[in-house]
Structures are given as C-alpha cells and as structure tokens.
Design an enzyme around this catalytic site. Structure first.
Site, PDB file in Angstrom:
ATOM      1  CB  CYS A 225     -18.830 -16.720 -96.161  1.00  0.00           C
ATOM      2  SG  CYS A 225     -20.197 -17.854 -95.937  1.00  0.00           S
ATOM      3  CD  GLU A 226     -21.951 -11.504 -92.025  1.00  0.00           C
ATOM      4  OE1 GLU A 226     -21.125 -11.087 -91.203  1.00  0.00           O
ATOM      5  OE2 GLU A 226     -22.903 -10.828 -92.438  1.00  0.00           O
ATOM      6  CG  HIS A 227     -24.342 -15.251 -95.391  1.00  0.00           C
ATOM      7  ND1 HIS A 227     -23.938 -14.597 -96.533  1.00  0.00           N
ATOM      8  CD2 HIS A 227     -24.906 -14.307 -94.597  1.00  0.00           C
ATOM      9  CE1 HIS A 227     -24.261 -13.312 -96.441  1.00  0.00           C
ATOM     10  NE2 HIS A 227     -24.842 -13.115 -95.277  1.00  0.00           N
ATOM     11  CG  HIS A 228     -22.994 -20.726 -96.160  1.00  0.00           C
ATOM     12  ND1 HIS A 228     -22.924 -19.638 -97.004  1.00  0.00           N
ATOM     13  CD2 HIS A 228     -24.197 -21.298 -96.354  1.00  0.00           C
ATOM     14  CE1 HIS A 228     -24.058 -19.553 -97.695  1.00  0.00           C
ATOM     15  NE2 HIS A 228     -24.848 -20.546 -97.325  1.00  0.00           N
TER      16      HIS A 228
ATOM     17  CG  HIS B 239     -17.217 -16.350-101.811  1.00  0.00           C
ATOM     18  ND1 HIS B 239     -17.565 -15.695-100.654  1.00  0.00           N
ATOM     19  CD2 HIS B 239     -16.637 -15.427-102.612  1.00  0.00           C
ATOM     20  CE1 HIS B 239     -17.218 -14.410-100.758  1.00  0.00           C
ATOM     21  NE2 HIS B 239     -16.663 -14.221-101.941  1.00  0.00           N
TER      22      HIS B 239
ATOM     23  CD  GLN C  77     -15.190 -10.652-102.577  1.00  0.00           C
ATOM     24  OE1 GLN C  77     -15.561 -11.817-102.678  1.00  0.00           O
ATOM     25  NE2 GLN C  77     -14.656  -9.989-103.581  1.00  0.00           N
TER      26      GLN C  77
ATOM     27  CB  CYS D  27     -20.653 -20.884 -99.076  1.00  0.00           C
ATOM     28  SG  CYS D  27     -20.548 -19.179 -99.606  1.00  0.00           S
TER      29      CYS D  27
END
Ligand SMILES: [Zn+2]
Length: 195
Positions: A87-90, A156, A128, A158
């Site tokens: 995931c690109e956020h975490h 996920h 996703q 995260c």
C-alpha cells in the site's frame, strides 16, 4: 546445470537504500551492530527492490509477446491469481486474490501472461482501486477484447496491524469493460468465480 536463476540488483540503489534503512532502524531505537541486524539493512534494501520491480517492467510488452489469432469467442476466466502488493500510504503489504475474465475478439493471450501482468502492477506502491483499473485498462487497450472483468479481494496489513486493527475484513474492488457492462454477462462471470 540445466537451469539456473539469477537475481540481479542495482548496486548503487542497494547501497543508498541500505544506508537509509540503517538510519531508520537506529532512529527506531535499535542497535544495527548486533548480530541479527548486521545484514538487515542490505537484505531490506534488496527486498524492497524486488517488491517494486514492476516499475521497470512493461505489461503491454508482456501481453503482446503472446497474443494469438483465434476464433474462440466465449468467456476466458483465470481465477484465484495470488496477489502481493504494497500500500502506497504506509508501505505495508496487502495481499489476496485476483480474478480476471475476458471475451476474445479474434485474439487470445497466453494464459500465464495474465498473472504476469498482475505481478507487474502489484510490484509497485499501490492502492487496490488503481491496481484494479490498471489491470483492466492494460488488457482492454492491448488485447482489445469484447469485454474484460477484474475482481480483487485483498486484506490490508495497514488495517490489520495498525489503525482500526480489523483482522478479518477484506476489501473487494471490481471493474468491468465492454460486454461485462451487461448485467447478464457480469453475473455469469461472478457466478463462475463463486461470488
Ligand atoms: Zn495503507
């Protein structure tokens, strides 16, 4: 030796990322000189290069390398393709399954190419939703089928390890083009993948 697989890493990138990982691990309060951690920055740098190798791969080329003229024009489904992404956020993993279907329009594609393009797009920093669209658009624009459908079910980390700490929830995303925009075709596909 009939078969040997090589792994190649960019040494400059490995060195740079290794040094940064060393700093990060120290900032988090660890001792990078203790035995178990001595080679961790380098291993982590190589792991991250492996997990983001999709930036250097061309999914259109992969599909084009195995497209064949065929008159078969019924639904082709490849289901339960394993998915591992970040995931690109975490920068934490999300993983699950991808189901892909298409209806040929004079051309079919080698079946192993569909999991390959899933890997190309998932070995990048992702969400996703975008991953679903990228797989869908790549097949639609390259193979130009009568229709294409993609469903992704993923868990996920995260969400599971931090944040809301929900261990049993999965996220489902889907996209449909062409014939699959018709409700009967879409339902037939969903039934065949057990949804
Ligand atoms: Zn996340």
């Amino acid at each position: 030796m009939p078969y040997k697989k090589f792994e190649e890493y960019n040494m400059q990138v490995t060195d740079d990322v290794k040094d940064r990982y060393k700093n990060i691990i120290e900032d988090l309060g660890e001792d990078t000189t203790r035995d178990g951690l001595l080679k961790t920055p380098e291993r982590a740098a190589k792991a991250m290069q492996f997990l983001t190798q999709g930036y250097n791969q061309d999914p259109v080329e992969i599909l084009k390398s195995a497209m064949f003229k065929e008159s078969y024009n019924e639904m082709v489904i490849v289901k339960d393709i394993e998915l591992y992404s970040l995931c690109e956020h975490h920068i934490l993993p999300f993983f699950g399954k991808v189901h892909i279907a298409y209806i040929p329009n004079g051309q079919i594609v080698g079946l192993s190419k569909l999991p390959r393009i899933v890997d190309v797009f998932s070995r990048r920093l992702q969400v996703q939703e975008r991953l679903t669209e990228q797989i869908l658009d790549c097949i639609n624009d390259t193979l130009k089928p009568q229709g294409v459908a993609v469903v992704i079910e993923a868990a996920h980390m995260c969400m599971m390890m931090r944040g809301v700490q929900k261990q049993n929830s999965t996220t489902t995303t889907s996209g449909f083009r062409g014939q699959f925009e018709k409700i009967e075709t879409r339902n037939e596909f969903l039934k065949l993948i057990g949804k």
